[in-house]
Design an enzyme around this catalytic site. Sequence first.
Site, PDB file in Angstrom:
ATOM      1  N   HIS A  43       0.823  -1.215   0.000  1.00 32.91           N
ATOM      2  CA  HIS A  43       0.000   0.000   0.000  1.00 32.91           C
ATOM      3  C   HIS A  43       0.857   1.265   0.000  1.00 32.91           C
ATOM      4  CE1 HIS A  43      -4.176   0.719  -0.237  1.00 32.91           C
ATOM      5  NE2 HIS A  43      -4.467   0.945   1.018  1.00 32.91           N
TER       6      HIS A  43
ATOM      7  N   ASN B 211      -6.969   6.108   3.650  1.00 38.79           N
ATOM      8  CA  ASN B 211      -8.391   6.385   3.403  1.00 38.79           C
ATOM      9  C   ASN B 211      -8.775   7.838   3.679  1.00 38.79           C
ATOM     10  OD1 ASN B 211      -8.072   6.042   6.154  1.00 38.79           O
ATOM     11  ND2 ASN B 211      -9.974   4.915   6.434  1.00 38.79           N
TER      12      ASN B 211
ATOM     13  N   ASP C  45      -0.683   2.108  -5.443  1.00 44.31           N
ATOM     14  CA  ASP C  45      -0.668   0.670  -5.671  1.00 44.31           C
ATOM     15  C   ASP C  45      -1.955   0.255  -6.382  1.00 44.31           C
ATOM     16  OD1 ASP C  45      -1.827   1.440  -3.015  1.00 44.31           O
ATOM     17  OD2 ASP C  45      -2.423  -0.664  -2.991  1.00 44.31           O
TER      18      ASP C  45
ATOM     19  N   ASN D 181      -9.408   2.966  -1.334  1.00 48.53           N
ATOM     20  CA  ASN D 181      -9.952   4.006  -0.455  1.00 48.53           C
ATOM     21  C   ASN D 181      -9.215   5.336  -0.556  1.00 48.53           C
ATOM     22  OD1 ASN D 181     -12.024   2.397   0.525  1.00 48.53           O
ATOM     23  ND2 ASN D 181     -10.713   1.503   2.086  1.00 48.53           N
TER      24      ASN D 181
END
Length: 192
Positions: free
Chosen positions: A23, A71, A96, A117
């Site tokens: 991530h 997020n 990613d 997100n």
Amino acid sequence: MTAKTALIVGLGNPGSQYEATRHNAGFMVADVLADRIGAKFSSHKKSNSDIVTARLGDRSVIVAKPRTFMNLSGQPVAALARFYSVEPADIVVVHDELDIDFGAIRLKLGGGEGGHNGLRSITQHLGTKDYLRVRVGVGRPPGRMDPASYVLKPFSSAERKDLGVICEEAADAAELVLRVGLEAAQNQVHPR
């Protein structure tokens, strides 16, 4: 007349426990860009981001890493865009991407968030999906592993061997899309 200011945002999560995770591919690419510039990130308090400013040809470019969790990336990105008067079409988000094979780099403008997100938050705060994206392929999770768990796991030792080159290629793609535009950059970056 000088070209409009551009913003390159690498997405990731703050904290050492996330540094080597899938991530954080966007953060890794932002670090490559900062290294190329020869600059260290500094705090931009008004946006809750770490930034480096540079020039790419005749263009001023801000490279940023939001200090929020993935997020919540939209707030810092929107704050930077307002502060530096950057239009969404001049924002490049590096992130990613599960739906692309590990190591592949793809460029696009707009489109869906695909369950990402960070992208969802950026779209919400900018009020548009029409910003540029450098998508760094991390591949699908094995078996029935939850995608959210997969992206928070570190890259495998086999993947880490290629990660430096992949981040360099993604940084090249981010620079290229700002220099030559999306279509010309796609023609160079995407396989035929």
